[in-house]
Every structure is written in C-alpha cells, then in structure tokens.
Write a protein that holds these residues in place. Structure first.
Motif, PDB file in Angstrom:
ATOM      1  N   UNK A 148       0.853  -1.175   0.000  1.00  0.00           N
ATOM      2  CA  UNK A 148       0.000   0.000   0.000  1.00  0.00           C
ATOM      3  C   UNK A 148       0.892   1.229   0.000  1.00  0.00           C
ATOM      4  N   UNK A 149       0.761   2.051  -1.047  1.00  0.00           N
ATOM      5  CA  UNK A 149       1.549   3.281  -1.155  1.00  0.00           C
ATOM      6  C   UNK A 149       0.651   4.461  -0.797  1.00  0.00           C
ATOM      7  N   UNK A 170      -3.091   2.183  -4.010  1.00  0.00           N
ATOM      8  CA  UNK A 170      -2.618   3.564  -3.946  1.00  0.00           C
ATOM      9  C   UNK A 170      -3.763   4.491  -3.552  1.00  0.00           C
ATOM     10  N   UNK A 171      -3.380   5.708  -3.136  1.00  0.00           N
ATOM     11  CA  UNK A 171      -4.365   6.686  -2.683  1.00  0.00           C
ATOM     12  C   UNK A 171      -4.562   7.823  -3.668  1.00  0.00           C
ATOM     13  N   UNK A 172      -3.676   7.942  -4.634  1.00  0.00           N
ATOM     14  CA  UNK A 172      -3.728   9.055  -5.579  1.00  0.00           C
ATOM     15  C   UNK A 172      -3.773   8.520  -7.006  1.00  0.00           C
ATOM     16  N   UNK A 184      -1.973  -1.758 -10.323  1.00  0.00           N
ATOM     17  CA  UNK A 184      -2.492  -0.667  -9.497  1.00  0.00           C
ATOM     18  C   UNK A 184      -3.981  -0.790  -9.227  1.00  0.00           C
ATOM     19  N   UNK A 185      -4.349  -0.476  -7.987  1.00  0.00           N
ATOM     20  CA  UNK A 185      -5.746  -0.328  -7.593  1.00  0.00           C
ATOM     21  C   UNK A 185      -5.838   0.925  -6.714  1.00  0.00           C
ATOM     22  N   UNK A 186      -6.689   1.872  -7.094  1.00  0.00           N
ATOM     23  CA  UNK A 186      -6.843   3.089  -6.291  1.00  0.00           C
ATOM     24  C   UNK A 186      -7.866   2.836  -5.196  1.00  0.00           C
ATOM     25  N   UNK A 187      -7.396   2.723  -3.979  1.00  0.00           N
ATOM     26  CA  UNK A 187      -8.242   2.353  -2.842  1.00  0.00           C
ATOM     27  C   UNK A 187      -8.435   3.480  -1.839  1.00  0.00           C
ATOM     28  N   UNK A 188      -7.511   4.444  -1.820  1.00  0.00           N
ATOM     29  CA  UNK A 188      -7.479   5.399  -0.729  1.00  0.00           C
ATOM     30  C   UNK A 188      -6.557   4.903   0.375  1.00  0.00           C
ATOM     31  N   UNK A 189      -6.359   5.726   1.386  1.00  0.00           N
ATOM     32  CA  UNK A 189      -5.473   5.370   2.491  1.00  0.00           C
ATOM     33  C   UNK A 189      -6.236   4.769   3.655  1.00  0.00           C
TER      34      UNK A 189
END
Length: 393
Positions: A148-149, A170-172, A184-189
């Motif tokens: 998780x970045x 990732x969050x962004x 990549x999967x945009x999940x948020x933090x």
C-alpha cells in the motif's frame, strides 16, 4: 498456495473471483510489515484489524525493524512482531551506511526463515524499509504480496518492491509513473476507523458552545523540532490568548528539551511526548496542526477537521508538499511552510479561531475529499489476491 483455503466475508465493493475452494481447513495467516513512523505503522495495524474483522480466525505476524517504534506500538495493538536488523540509508552519515549491505543480507535471511516458519497466505506492506526484505523474500518464494503506497510520490522501498509484488494499492491517481499500471488499484489510504468513529462520537457529545478554543498540534510520531520551536518562541502571544487551549504533542526525542520551556508551563498549554488516546485528542480539537503525512491527511479528512498543514521539508522528494497541495488546492486545509512557522503559525491559528465560518468551510471541503472505506477495499483486495492465487495453483 494451499488449495483448501476459503475465506467468506461480507463484500462492500469488489467482488471476489468466482473460482473459490469450498471448505475451510486452516485459518488465514498474514504477515504485515510497516514501520519506522506512525504513517507506516498505524495503516498496517488498520489493515490487520480489518482483515481480522472480515476473517475472525485469521492469524497475524508483523515484521518491523529492530529498535524502531513499531516494536512498541504493534504489541500494544495486540499483535506479535519480529524485528529485522535492517536500517535505512543515512543521508548525513555516510559511514553508517557501510553496514547496510550486511544488515540487508541478514534481514533477507531472517525474512525467508520467518516466512518458512509462519507459512503466510499473503504478505502485506505499508512502506518503510523494514518491508523491503520480507516483501521481496515473499515474492521470490511465491507467496502472494500486496503493498500500500500512501503518498502522491512513491517511497523508495515501495518503488523498488513494485516490480516484484502482485498488487499495489494507492491513494492518488496517476501513480503509473512509479508502478506497473496493471498492478495498481486506487483504494485510498487506510485509517483506524474504529478510533475515528469513537472520536466522532465523543465530539458529538461536546457542549455546543464554549468560550474555549482547542488546538491539537502534533508533529508526527517522532515530533517536529521546527513546530516545537514555534511554540517555544511565541510564549507571550500564546499567553495573551488564554481561551485558546493547546494540546502539544512534541515527540519523545524532544520532550526533555521542550517540556521545561516557559510555553509548556502556561496554564493553557498541555505538553506530552506522544498521544496514545487519539480519539480523545481529535474529539476535543477545534483545529488541528500537523505534518502533511498521508495518515494525518486521511484522518482529518475522515473527521472533517479544520487543519493547518506544515509539510516536512526533510522527506524524500518533498512528497508531503504534494500531499498538502491536494487539499489546499481544494480549499480543504491551510498550508504554512516550515520556514515560515516562527512568524506565521500563531497568527494563522488565531485568525482561524476568530473565524468559525472559515473553519466550517475547511471542514466541509476536507470531508468531501475523504475516501471512506479504504481499509475495507484494501482488505478485500488482499483476500481476492489470495483466492485468485489459490485458484491458479
């Protein structure tokens, strides 16, 4: 991977692959690594807590760096942890880096041994150099891996690991400049949602109107010298506004130096090395002052707290400024540069204290940017990855 595993859980977003084994024979086993700072540790704990909620029989082992704060914070959260001798590269002490290759090799050997003994179904990393050896070893051993970045600019360890792991949360947006796009999967933090929900409940019970105004200043898990100095050197201004109450988290490394200063002895100032009960601290705060780390940002967005962000100038590639601008460009926070703290911080606090409409605007915009449910999405991605790997084996 073991084909008998099956982990049922209530899905909130992403469906699992259809090919699933039929019965449970062994509990889910997860290694989690994230350390060095609270921005890595607390998201790792949040992900473990969410996986445990979804899969109550799950077993966890954390891997951190010897002597770092995760070795204290993780056991307090109820999880076992083993330490690696790894250390980060020192920018200002080149001689200290001579031992790095030996520490890395030793950490890789211990990581392989830990993985063989614990037999995890997945290894999850949230950043920090402790995660490098164990995530790399797991990937080479065929264990499903997820990182998780949290930042708009990817950290060095995660950029390197991105070539080897299976999934990257990732969050962004636009993070394909750092990682393979297909992973990549945009999940948020992830945030500690149970703690934040408690904070919101406590805040709702506060008296509707009071003459006091509460400020929470936190310089990250290790404290921030420049922020501490800004309070120390503005004693008279802080004394002159006694209705403004300060909760000052200075960091354990700075506590001895700043706890005896004149500002710390004022009646409207309460200083501590570290805040364990963050639910209480957030609940009572009318204004938050903090670094622009990903965890701080995610938490203030979740709660909708009016915030002054002070990006650290010491982090890699100035990524905290990038994090902060994501909010300030949407009028969801106020930015004070680290170099301007002495002159600008206290006046900015007082301006916001005297302007409830402005605080409400910041609060509303921050709440609009919150990525609620991020920790659940990450946990679901982890479980989907396990089942996908199981189906392929």
């Amino acid at each position: 991977m073991r084909s008998e595993l099956f982990f049922p859980f209530p899905s909130t977003s992403n469906p699992l692959p259809p090919m699933l084994p039929k019965e449970i024979k062994k509990p889910l086993r997860v290694i989690v690594s994230g350390g060095g700072t609270g921005g890595h540790i607390f998201p790792a704990i949040a992900i473990a807590d969410e996986l445990k909620r979804l899969v109550p029989r799950a077993e966890f082992l954390f891997v951190g760096a010897e002597g770092k704060m995760e070795m204290e914070k993780v056991p307090k959260a109820g999880y076992k942890i083993v330490g690696l001798p790894i250390r980060g590269l020192q920018r200002h002490n080149k001689l200290a880096n001579l031992s790095f290759p030996f520490r890395l090799i030793s950490s890789l050997i211990k990581s392989r041994s830990t993985i063989k003994n614990f037999k995890p179904d997945i290894v999850i990393g949230t950043g920090g150099y402790a995660g490098g050896p164990v995530l790399y070893a797991a990937a080479k051993m065929g264990v499903p891996t997820l990182i998780q970045e949290p930042n708009a600019f990817a950290g060095l360890a995660n950029k390197w690991l991105g070539k080897h792991v299976d999934k990257i949360c990732v969050a962004f947006p636009k993070m394909e400049k750092y990682f393979p796009k297909e992973k990549l999967v945009e999940t948020g933090n992830p945030v500690r949602e149970s703690m934040l929900e408690k904070a919101a409940d406590l805040a709702a019970k506060k008296p509707a109107a009071t003459s006091q105004f509460s400020v929470l200043l936190m310089g990250g898990s290790g404290g921030a010298k420049s922020m501490n100095e800004a309070l120390r050197d503005n004693t008279e201004a802080i004394r002159a506004r006694p209705q403004v109450q300060w909760k000052w988290q200075c960091g354990k490394h700075y506590y001895e130096d700043f706890s005896s200063c004149e500002t710390a002895r004022l009646d409207n100032v309460s200083i501590s090395a570290f805040i364990d009960k963050m639910d209480d601290a957030y609940a009572t705060a009318d204004l938050v002052i903090g670094r622009a780390g990903s965890t701080t940002i995610a938490e203030i967005q979740y709660l909708g707290k009016p915030t002054i962000l002070v990006p650290s100038p010491w982090v890699a590639e100035d990524h905290q400024t990038m994090n902060a601008k994501a909010l300030t460009e949407n009028d969801a926070a106020v930015l004070v540069a680290d170099k301007d703290l002495q002159l600008d911080l206290i006046p900015t606090v007082f301006e916001l204290a005297d302007n409830p409409a402005r605080r409400e605007q910041l609060s509303s915009k921050a709440r609009e940017m919150a990525q609620l449910g991020a920790v659940t999405r990450i946990a679901e991605e982890a479980l989907a990855l396990i089942n996908l790997k199981t189906a392929e084996s």
